[in-house]
Design an enzyme around this catalytic site. Sequence first.
Site, PDB file in Angstrom:
ATOM      1  N   ARG A   2      48.983  13.416 -22.246  1.00  0.00           N
ATOM      2  CA  ARG A   2      50.289  14.177 -21.149  1.00  0.00           C
ATOM      3  C   ARG A   2      51.801  14.477 -21.851  1.00  0.00           C
ATOM      4  O   ARG A   2      51.705  15.267 -23.076  1.00  0.00           O
ATOM      5  CB  ARG A   2      51.176  12.180 -21.234  1.00  0.00           C
ATOM      6  CG  ARG A   2      51.885  12.826 -20.170  1.00  0.00           C
ATOM      7  CD  ARG A   2      52.338  11.306 -19.847  1.00  0.00           C
ATOM      8  NE  ARG A   2      51.779  10.264 -20.136  1.00  0.00           N
ATOM      9  CZ  ARG A   2      52.038   8.742 -21.160  1.00  0.00           C
ATOM     10  NH1 ARG A   2      53.154   9.367 -21.376  1.00  0.00           N
ATOM     11  NH2 ARG A   2      50.939   8.926 -21.291  1.00  0.00           N
ATOM     12  N   HIS A   5      53.319   7.676 -13.924  1.00  0.00           N
ATOM     13  CA  HIS A   5      55.295   7.793 -13.672  1.00  0.00           C
ATOM     14  C   HIS A   5      56.351   7.809 -14.209  1.00  0.00           C
ATOM     15  O   HIS A   5      57.153   8.488 -14.011  1.00  0.00           O
ATOM     16  CB  HIS A   5      55.286   5.978 -14.014  1.00  0.00           C
ATOM     17  CG  HIS A   5      55.558   5.472 -14.796  1.00  0.00           C
ATOM     18  ND1 HIS A   5      54.040   5.963 -15.996  1.00  0.00           N
ATOM     19  CD2 HIS A   5      56.133   6.028 -16.437  1.00  0.00           C
ATOM     20  CE1 HIS A   5      54.463   5.030 -17.625  1.00  0.00           C
ATOM     21  NE2 HIS A   5      55.897   5.813 -17.068  1.00  0.00           N
ATOM     22  N   ASP A  17      52.738   2.513  -8.356  1.00  0.00           N
ATOM     23  CA  ASP A  17      52.984   3.574  -9.282  1.00  0.00           C
ATOM     24  C   ASP A  17      52.489   4.985  -9.172  1.00  0.00           C
ATOM     25  O   ASP A  17      52.218   4.868  -8.133  1.00  0.00           O
ATOM     26  CB  ASP A  17      52.805   2.960 -10.938  1.00  0.00           C
ATOM     27  CG  ASP A  17      51.533   4.017 -11.238  1.00  0.00           C
ATOM     28  OD1 ASP A  17      50.322   3.449 -10.197  1.00  0.00           O
ATOM     29  OD2 ASP A  17      51.807   4.022 -12.406  1.00  0.00           O
ATOM     30  N   ASP A  50      49.770   7.225  -9.676  1.00  0.00           N
ATOM     31  CA  ASP A  50      49.081   7.289  -9.398  1.00  0.00           C
ATOM     32  C   ASP A  50      47.763   5.762  -8.916  1.00  0.00           C
ATOM     33  O   ASP A  50      46.689   5.773  -9.144  1.00  0.00           O
ATOM     34  CB  ASP A  50      48.419   7.390 -11.552  1.00  0.00           C
ATOM     35  CG  ASP A  50      47.798   6.674 -11.697  1.00  0.00           C
ATOM     36  OD1 ASP A  50      48.968   5.430 -12.707  1.00  0.00           O
ATOM     37  OD2 ASP A  50      47.051   7.064 -13.285  1.00  0.00           O
ATOM     38  N   ASP A 102      47.289   2.794 -10.375  1.00  0.00           N
ATOM     39  CA  ASP A 102      46.794   1.756 -11.328  1.00  0.00           C
ATOM     40  C   ASP A 102      47.763   0.339 -11.820  1.00  0.00           C
ATOM     41  O   ASP A 102      47.639  -0.510 -12.357  1.00  0.00           O
ATOM     42  CB  ASP A 102      46.229   2.618 -12.431  1.00  0.00           C
ATOM     43  CG  ASP A 102      46.511   3.700 -13.297  1.00  0.00           C
ATOM     44  OD1 ASP A 102      48.188   2.836 -12.940  1.00  0.00           O
ATOM     45  OD2 ASP A 102      46.721   4.032 -13.888  1.00  0.00           O
ATOM     46  N   ARG A 103      49.013   0.214 -10.613  1.00  0.00           N
ATOM     47  CA  ARG A 103      49.988  -0.549 -11.300  1.00  0.00           C
ATOM     48  C   ARG A 103      50.372  -1.406 -10.135  1.00  0.00           C
ATOM     49  O   ARG A 103      50.381  -0.344  -9.550  1.00  0.00           O
ATOM     50  CB  ARG A 103      50.964  -0.504 -12.318  1.00  0.00           C
ATOM     51  CG  ARG A 103      50.908   0.491 -13.649  1.00  0.00           C
ATOM     52  CD  ARG A 103      51.425   0.439 -14.898  1.00  0.00           C
ATOM     53  NE  ARG A 103      52.677   1.502 -14.311  1.00  0.00           N
ATOM     54  CZ  ARG A 103      53.581   1.665 -14.827  1.00  0.00           C
ATOM     55  NH1 ARG A 103      54.756   0.574 -14.799  1.00  0.00           N
ATOM     56  NH2 ARG A 103      54.910   3.162 -14.908  1.00  0.00           N
ATOM     57  N   THR A 136      49.435  -3.836 -26.191  1.00  0.00           N
ATOM     58  CA  THR A 136      49.897  -3.054 -24.964  1.00  0.00           C
ATOM     59  C   THR A 136      49.388  -1.831 -25.194  1.00  0.00           C
ATOM     60  O   THR A 136      48.937  -1.161 -25.819  1.00  0.00           O
ATOM     61  CB  THR A 136      51.774  -3.225 -25.037  1.00  0.00           C
ATOM     62  OG1 THR A 136      52.247  -4.300 -25.053  1.00  0.00           O
ATOM     63  CG2 THR A 136      51.980  -2.641 -23.468  1.00  0.00           C
ATOM     64  N   GLU A 194      48.464  -7.279 -17.875  1.00  0.00           N
ATOM     65  CA  GLU A 194      50.045  -6.368 -18.465  1.00  0.00           C
ATOM     66  C   GLU A 194      51.507  -6.213 -18.019  1.00  0.00           C
ATOM     67  O   GLU A 194      51.341  -6.240 -16.919  1.00  0.00           O
ATOM     68  CB  GLU A 194      49.736  -4.856 -18.383  1.00  0.00           C
ATOM     69  CG  GLU A 194      50.118  -3.995 -20.250  1.00  0.00           C
ATOM     70  CD  GLU A 194      50.246  -2.679 -20.499  1.00  0.00           C
ATOM     71  OE1 GLU A 194      49.629  -2.482 -21.177  1.00  0.00           O
ATOM     72  OE2 GLU A 194      49.272  -1.734 -19.404  1.00  0.00           O
ATOM     73  N   MET A 195      52.874  -6.146 -18.718  1.00  0.00           N
ATOM     74  CA  MET A 195      53.956  -6.434 -18.297  1.00  0.00           C
ATOM     75  C   MET A 195      53.977  -5.342 -17.398  1.00  0.00           C
ATOM     76  O   MET A 195      55.685  -4.836 -16.364  1.00  0.00           O
ATOM     77  CB  MET A 195      55.164  -6.973 -19.774  1.00  0.00           C
ATOM     78  CG  MET A 195      56.061  -7.050 -19.457  1.00  0.00           C
ATOM     79  SD  MET A 195      55.945  -8.823 -17.987  1.00  0.00           S
ATOM     80  CE  MET A 195      57.852  -8.290 -17.379  1.00  0.00           C
ATOM     81  N   SER A 196      53.505  -4.227 -17.746  1.00  0.00           N
ATOM     82  CA  SER A 196      54.511  -2.945 -17.173  1.00  0.00           C
ATOM     83  C   SER A 196      53.585  -2.752 -15.793  1.00  0.00           C
ATOM     84  O   SER A 196      53.757  -1.970 -14.939  1.00  0.00           O
ATOM     85  CB  SER A 196      53.816  -1.487 -17.838  1.00  0.00           C
ATOM     86  OG  SER A 196      52.156  -1.643 -18.355  1.00  0.00           O
ATOM     87  N   HIS A 198      49.833  -3.060 -15.164  1.00  0.00           N
ATOM     88  CA  HIS A 198      48.434  -2.612 -14.940  1.00  0.00           C
ATOM     89  C   HIS A 198      47.853  -3.959 -14.758  1.00  0.00           C
ATOM     90  O   HIS A 198      48.205  -5.039 -16.024  1.00  0.00           O
ATOM     91  CB  HIS A 198      47.821  -2.288 -16.581  1.00  0.00           C
ATOM     92  CG  HIS A 198      48.263  -0.731 -16.500  1.00  0.00           C
ATOM     93  ND1 HIS A 198      47.540   0.425 -16.229  1.00  0.00           N
ATOM     94  CD2 HIS A 198      49.626  -0.116 -16.978  1.00  0.00           C
ATOM     95  CE1 HIS A 198      48.409   1.898 -16.248  1.00  0.00           C
ATOM     96  NE2 HIS A 198      49.287   1.346 -16.944  1.00  0.00           N
TER      97      HIS A 198
END
Length: 461
Positions: free
Chosen positions: A16, A105, A240, A242, A244-245, A304, A323-325, A327
């Site tokens: 990234r 994101h 988000d 892309d 995936d969340r 994570t 996952e908390m984010s 995902h």
Amino acid sequence: MTEKISRSIFKAYDIRGIVDKTLTEEACEQIGQALGTLAHEKKVEKICVGRDGRLSGPRLQKALIKGIRKAGVGVYDIGAVPTPVLYFSTVYLNTGSGVAITGSHNPPEYNGLKMMLAGETLFGDGIAALYDRIVSGDLYTALNEGSYKEVDVVPAYIEKILSDVKLSRPIKVAVDAGNGIAGPLAVKLLTKLGAEVTEMFTNVDGNFPNHHPDPSKPENLVDLQAQLKSGDEEIGVAFDGDGDRLGVVAKDGEIIFPDRQAMLFAGDILAHKKGSVIVHDVKCTRNIRPFVESRGGVCVMSKTGHSLIKAKMKEVNADFAGEMSGHIFFHDRWPGFDDGVYAATRLLEIVTRFDDANKPLKDLPNAVSTPELQIPTEEGENFTLVEKLSKNAKFDDAKDIIRIDGIRVEWDDGFALARPSNTTPVVVLRFEADTKEALERIMKRFKEEILKVAPTAKIPF
């Protein structure tokens, strides 16, 4: 190739950087050839390549494909799609290998690459190895460039979900895609499932003119909350950049954070399959373990990071991970990758079994908690700070200290977590407790210990 490539773009879970500064077209071509070289060595013949809705996507994709083909490896170009559709294409087209060109994101000026090869998601050392290959010139150039074919896998993706997920009754749902790539697909899919959709920012716009496409931050769900309060929708979902969340908002505006979503999904899976292994990351609620175990499941805590969670799921043969984010990974009726759009269909499948769609959400165990808090640091300092805290802090009153990813301190009535982010120079903090008083005590206690090892730390509370 002699062009310099920035080491900084090779992150823990993906590549990234800022477009045309650290992440250039030349860099993408070099990364493509490095991936192609690795594919050649692993006898992978074709790689699927897709991109999200960012303005820089088409040219970075073109450069990446050029590099992959230079190594003699074929490419399936699946166009502009959510990252989960790219993951799906690697199963559907039987390549086991794919690259999503996505900034997820991050702000509009960013872009990046999420990569999988021969059925394994690249992370950590696997990503670092690509950099090493590029700088050492260890790149394969084939006599004949690899093949190229454009393939539309979206119809197959939709058909696969429609053949499996069923709603028990019609439902009206608000969808906020934040102008990310998931909007058009999510609307089409949920409508075909039988939901009535109120569209919010579902047109793809890489400038993200309305709000940031990151449903893990409560400020990005304000528009969705307002719509649910004023409209007649029963539930709201957000994606988000892309796709995936997943973000979920109840009718009254309450945000159902992903660790509570995970309990909802785990409970549904365990009702059909006792003994299922459920994975969650270190940031998730303490409530998840008793919830899973009381329903006959096995609970496993993971580091994570979407790549690390996929690796842990393989290791323990999990049916689900959260996952908390945001995902969410289904591996019961779906191939085990994180997919916000598919997770939204499973959410609707569960809630439409109830006359009141919000009942199963409201019945989930809850606790008093903070969102993710962050201590800003210099590059690399976040790791040093957490290491010092883990080594030197004294928590004699705690019942358990978990060090699988940073330091998570458990008391009878709550927990505190500090872990170094692998993507930005911050220390991530999270706190949870049974009561407001307990939360305040735990936060104060943790703050004292942080300040002992890092007296100048800018603690956000």
